[in-house]
Motif scaffolding. Structure first.
Motif: not given
Length: 472
Positions: A142, A147, A150, A222
């Motif tokens: 990531g 987040k 990612e 993922s």
């Protein structure tokens, strides 16, 4: 009335594919370099870390007896600040490796403490969050952006599929260029951009299968699509075990009152999952399974020791290179997580902290078919399945893909007009290409995040470059 020119249709078809290949490469190219470099480094973690942290991880084998695990844990705990909580014991059978214990510090961060197993001397500590391989892994998954990163890396994987598909189609030899060469071997006699194009096309076709495997084996991990795919596979009884007592062929002890309470908490989203535990590695197949609770202690003095747990693990065939998540509450359990190179040997045990009873035993045979395939893919992806040879193959593919990114950049730079993007021009007449459009549509449906970006790229291309002169 003039008959349609078949050559014009072929040119339009090829130019459309080139445009998609160009846009995919423009986005994927820098991220592919990051993935290749970090993936190669992480692949050699077993060799790199003992060299990098030799003073803490490696000890001299005195050929004498080793201290008990509980005694070593006590030595590690005595060296930590007040309020530090032990969360993990890493078990190694190699007599030249130190004992490793992880503690959660009052600051919220975690650190590993390394202890000499022969004399109990504390050799040093390492931050779990800031050690090199953790940083490399965070970059790989990531970009160290949480987040958001990612999601970007997930998109990079999805767009790599487009790049592979269009690249193969552009390489596909016709009768004329098959005779001219540059299909399976680059024509090194060429010069300039043609030389780079041959190197890029031929290298790409040799690496296509490896690149496709890397993408398909990496996407289940993922942050967005991977979680949804895991849930979908489970609902179809093809993913990880449900983890409830007696379900999905999971070998479990009959639940007591505490276990029933645990199930009630799990239903309300309050119960811990395997992915929440402070383990270095957790098999994909068990990541979202619920961690059970220990039964209420009949006697506070009666509790299983860490050495008891090691003995139970050995009795169940787990002897080396595994983690034990330590209980952090009165009803917590010991969780043994075995993540070996051979996925068929993967094992997860939940052990009652008081009685030492195995509450849940999840092995490879408990996994659904999809999870079994992903376990094999993960082991091969990480360079673990067939040892050093696997690591070398993974490194060769990764660095080859980085080379493709570089050659693609050089080709673009050589043909790019000054102060322009240099995207291939849109053909005057749009070719039907129903199979390609249908395939991209299905890809966008299967990977919704990618579907949204494909639509965005199409809109931007039409709005920003649609007014420019198209090529015939």
């Amino acid at each position: 009335m003039l008959a349609p020119n078949p050559n014009a249709e072929v040119i339009a078809h090829r130019r459309t594919l080139w445009r998609w290949h160009f846009y995919a490469g423009l986005f994927v190219m820098p991220l592919l370099v990051v993935l290749a470099i970090t993936g190669t480094i992480y692949c050699f973690q077993p060799q790199i870390e003992p060299l990098l942290y030799r003073d803490r991880m490696v000890v001299a084998d005195t050929h004498g007896p080793q201290l008990s695990r509980d005694a070593l844990l006590a030595k590690a705990a005595a060296s930590e600040p007040r309020g530090a909580v032990p969360t993990l014991a890493q078990i190694e059978a190699d007599r030249t490796r130190s004992a490793e214990f992880v503690f959660r510090l009052p600051s919220g961060e975690s650190e590993s403490v390394y202890v000499n197993p022969y004399d109990g001397a504390v050799l040093g500590t390492l931050s779990v969050e800031h050690r090199l391989m953790k940083q490399v892994r965070n970059l790989h998954r990531g970009l160290m952006l949480g987040k958001t990163g990612e999601l970007v890396m997930e998109l990079a994987g999805c767009w790599t599929l487009v790049m592979i598909g269009t690249g193969i189609a552009l390489w596909w030899p016709s009768r004329s260029n098959a005779r001219q060469g540059g299909v399976w071997l680059p024509r090194l006699s060429l010069q300039g951009r043609a030389w780079w194009r041959d190197l890029h096309a031929v290298g790409g076709i040799w690496l296509a299968i490896g690149a496709l495997f890397f993408v398909m084996s990496g996407l289940p991990w993922s942050g967005s699509w991977g979680k949804e795919f895991k849930a979908l596979a489970t609902s179809a009884s093809l993913g990880y075990p449900k983890g409830a007592w007696g379900e999905a062929h999971v070998h479990s002890a009959a639940p007591g009152a505490a276990s029933k309470n645990a199930d009630e908490h799990a239903m309300h989203g309050m119960h811990m999952k395997m992915d929440d535990l402070p383990l270095h590695q957790t098999p994909w197949a068990v990541g979202a399974t619920t961690v059970p609770d220990s039964a209420d202690a009949s006697s506070p003095a009666a509790r299983a020791s860490l050495d008891d747990v090691v003995a139970i693990a050995a009795k169940n065939g787990i002897a080396d290179d595994y983690g034990i998540a330590l209980p952090d509450k009165p009803t917590g359990v010991y969780t043994v997580s075995y993540f070996p190179a051979d996925p068929r040997a993967e094992r997860t045990l939940h052990i009652d902290r008081y009685s030492g009873r195995v509450l849940s035993d999840i092995d490879y045979a408990s996994y659904g078919r999809i999870a079994q395939w992903i376990s094999y893919g993960t082991s091969l992806h990480m360079g673990r399945y067939f040892g050093l040879a696997n690591q070398i193959v993974c490194a060769a593919i990764s660095l080859g893909l980085a080379t493709l990114a570089v050659t693609g950049f050089v080709m673009w730079w050589k043909r790019r007009p000054a102060r322009e993007l240099g995207a291939p021009a849109r053909p005057v007449k749009r070719p039907p290409m129903r199979a390609w459009r249908g395939g991209l549509t299905l890809l966008g449906i299967f990977f919704p995040l990618m579907g949204a970006t494909m639509l965005a790229v199409w809109c931007i291309d039409r709005l920003a470059f649609g007014a420019k002169r198209a090529a015939a």
